[in-house]
Structures are given as structure tokens and as C-alpha cells.
Design an enzyme around this catalytic site. Sequence first.
Site, PDB file in Angstrom:
ATOM      1  N   GLN A 149       7.661  -9.409   7.957  1.00 20.86           N
ATOM      2  CA  GLN A 149       8.909  -8.982   7.313  1.00 20.86           C
ATOM      3  C   GLN A 149       9.530  -7.764   7.974  1.00 20.86           C
ATOM      4  OE1 GLN A 149       6.759  -8.163   3.448  1.00 20.86           O
ATOM      5  NE2 GLN A 149       8.286  -6.542   3.283  1.00 20.86           N
TER       6      GLN A 149
ATOM      7  N   GLY B 126       0.814  -1.213   0.000  1.00 18.79           N
ATOM      8  CA  GLY B 126       0.000   0.000   0.000  1.00 18.79           C
ATOM      9  C   GLY B 126       0.843   1.258   0.000  1.00 18.79           C
TER      10      GLY B 126
ATOM     11  N   ARG C 198       8.183   5.150   1.806  1.00 21.89           N
ATOM     12  CA  ARG C 198       8.794   5.777   2.986  1.00 21.89           C
ATOM     13  C   ARG C 198       9.140   7.253   2.750  1.00 21.89           C
ATOM     14  NH1 ARG C 198      10.767   0.441   3.541  1.00 21.89           N
ATOM     15  NH2 ARG C 198      10.275  -0.414   5.599  1.00 21.89           N
TER      16      ARG C 198
ATOM     17  N   SER D 122       9.368   5.746  -3.237  1.00 17.88           N
ATOM     18  CA  SER D 122       9.250   4.804  -2.126  1.00 17.88           C
ATOM     19  C   SER D 122       8.127   5.277  -1.213  1.00 17.88           C
ATOM     20  CB  SER D 122      10.563   4.783  -1.335  1.00 17.88           C
ATOM     21  OG  SER D 122      10.357   4.183  -0.073  1.00 17.88           O
TER      22      SER D 122
ATOM     23  N   HIS E  39       4.420   2.002  -8.052  1.00 23.00           N
ATOM     24  CA  HIS E  39       3.505   0.851  -8.023  1.00 23.00           C
ATOM     25  C   HIS E  39       2.616   0.838  -9.272  1.00 23.00           C
ATOM     26  CE1 HIS E  39       4.043   1.493  -3.532  1.00 23.00           C
ATOM     27  NE2 HIS E  39       4.361   0.218  -3.660  1.00 23.00           N
TER      28      HIS E  39
HETATM   29  O1  PAF Z   1       8.241  -4.850  -1.768  1.00 23.23           O
HETATM   30  C1  PAF Z   1       7.248  -4.839  -1.000  1.00 23.23           C
HETATM   31  O2  PAF Z   1       6.447  -3.912  -0.965  1.00 23.23           O
HETATM   32  C2  PAF Z   1       7.018  -6.044  -0.092  1.00 23.23           C
HETATM   33  O3  PAF Z   1       8.212  -6.555   0.365  1.00 23.23           O
HETATM   34  C3  PAF Z   1       6.150  -7.139  -0.740  1.00 23.23           C
HETATM   35  C4  PAF Z   1       6.846  -7.766  -1.931  1.00 23.23           C
HETATM   36  C5  PAF Z   1       4.818  -6.550  -1.172  1.00 23.23           C
HETATM   37  C6  PAF Z   1       5.880  -8.249   0.276  1.00 23.23           C
HETATM   38  O4  PAF Z   1       5.211  -7.763   1.396  1.00 23.23           O
END
Ligand code: PAF
Length: 284
Positions: A61, A31, A187, A185, A37
Site C-alpha cells: 500500500q 503498528g 506519523r 497518527s 489504536h
Molecule cells: O489504516 C492502516 O493502518 C492501514 O491502512 C491498514 C488498514 C492497517 C491496512 O494496512
Amino acid sequence: MKIIRSVASLRRKVNEAKKNGKTIGLVPTMGALHAGHISLVDRARKENDVVVVSVFVNPTQFNNANDLATYPRTEEADCEKLEAAGVDYAFIPSVKEVYPKEDTRHFDLGAVAEVMEGAMRPGHFNGVCQIVSKLFAFAQPTRAYFGEKDFQQIAVIRRMVELEGFDLEIVACPIKREDDGLAMSSRNVRLSAEQRQIAPNIARILRESLEYASSHSLQETKQWVIDNINAYDAMEVEYYEIVDARTMQPVKEWAETESPVGCVTVWLGDVRLIDNIKYNNNQK
Ligand code: PAF
């Protein structure tokens, strides 16, 4: 566009599409969507009959609780962007839906996952493989799309696909940049106005290192990049490695690899930014 929140419903939709001979493009995301994206979605749209985008901030993660807590969540705006981009299904599950019980799987990823992000963020790539393997099982994509900003992540996912025997194509898409060069990004929204002004220097220095590299050794080039970024008081390089694009193993001399890639991580205040650059293989 249909928003899907349950795994069972996603499975039904993709099974139906596959029965009708349709190809499925999956774009996994966390998101806070930006034009980077959307460039993945556009590519998936061109190459597949049906496009599924997952929006899920995957807790397994994150090795830093603060990073997980502060990760931007903008579901409404994300859905508007996905709808405008012509996505068929936005898969937006809850944590409970994806992980009804703790995922204890350990992926034996080997050397590709042990360096750089793997060394700095213990458990990160295992968590990425947990979620991505689940998404592959749920959405059964023909192709899955990932951005090259996370260059090492793509190599790790390719390894996971090999290990697990998934029958699909991983499509690596070029980094999308702001006009001033900063790699897009999620972020970036956490940067202050002042930090945002400084951040594009990372990409500039990487770009200029291509010229520097044409007359300097790999070790000199590496040091030049680190010194130039660290020359900004606000920035601190966590690592800069020049690696082989396939194995992700650091190389000592240009001649050691046909495809050297420089991967950098920089702290700007408490925001961690990553970027990379492909060198050609005829450096000094
Ligand atoms: O690159 C990302 O945004 C994440 O690592 C992914 C591939 C969606 C997995 O959560």
C-alpha cells in the site's frame, strides 16, 4: 496475550473460537500504536468475545519507497500496549508469511477510490484491499474496526467487502485527538518539535470552519480552509475536498449532500498529515 506469527496458527485459533460460538473483533494496524489504536481495541473488546490485532507494515500500500522505509516500527512497545489493553491475539506476521508470492489481484473499486488519496497515491487503495481482504480471510472477524482519520479508507473497505461478499460488520470509530487537537497518527513521531507545535492548527482551522460554513458557501469555505492552513509558511495543503460521506465524491454546494465531510492533506516538511471534519447539512 499470545503473539502469533503464522497464518496457519491464527486460523487454528479463530476456528476453535468460532466453533465455540465466540465472536471475533479484528483491529488491523501497521503498528507504532498510539491511543487512537487502543480506542479501537477497547471498542472491539466491549463488542466481541475474542480480540485479534494485526501489526503489519503492508508494503503493497506504499507508493513511496521512502515512506515505507521510514515508517516507524516499534514491535516491543506495541506488544506491551496490546497486552495492557486485554488483546487475546497479536498477529505479527512477516512479509513472506502474508505474501508467499506476489499479490497480483486488482480490485475494481470504482469512483470511491479514484479521488483524493486514490488520485494522489496511485495503487495505495488496491494495496490496502489486498492486505485487508487477506486479514479478513485469515481472522474471519465478526466485526472489524477502523479509525475515521482515514475516512476515505473506510468507504473503500466497505466497497471491497461488498465486492468480495465478506460477511462481517465494518465499525467506523471517531478520530482520537491529542489535547491540542492534533489527530493521532503514527506519523506524528516524525514531526520536529517546531512542526509538532504548528500541526494542531490543521484541526483548529477545520473546527473553526464549521462556524465559517454556517454563513458561507461550500466553495468559500473550502478556499477559507486552504488559505488559512497555507498562511503558515511551514504547511502546504495538498488537497482539501468537501465530499459526500458515503460516495466520497466532491460536492459543489451544501445542498448536494446530506452528509458533507471535509478531507484535508497537509505537508509539514516531508511529513504528510491527514485530517477531516463532518459538517452538518444545514449550511448556507
Ligand atoms: O489504516 C492502516 O493502518 C492501514 O491502512 C491498514 C488498514 C492497517 C491496512 O494496512
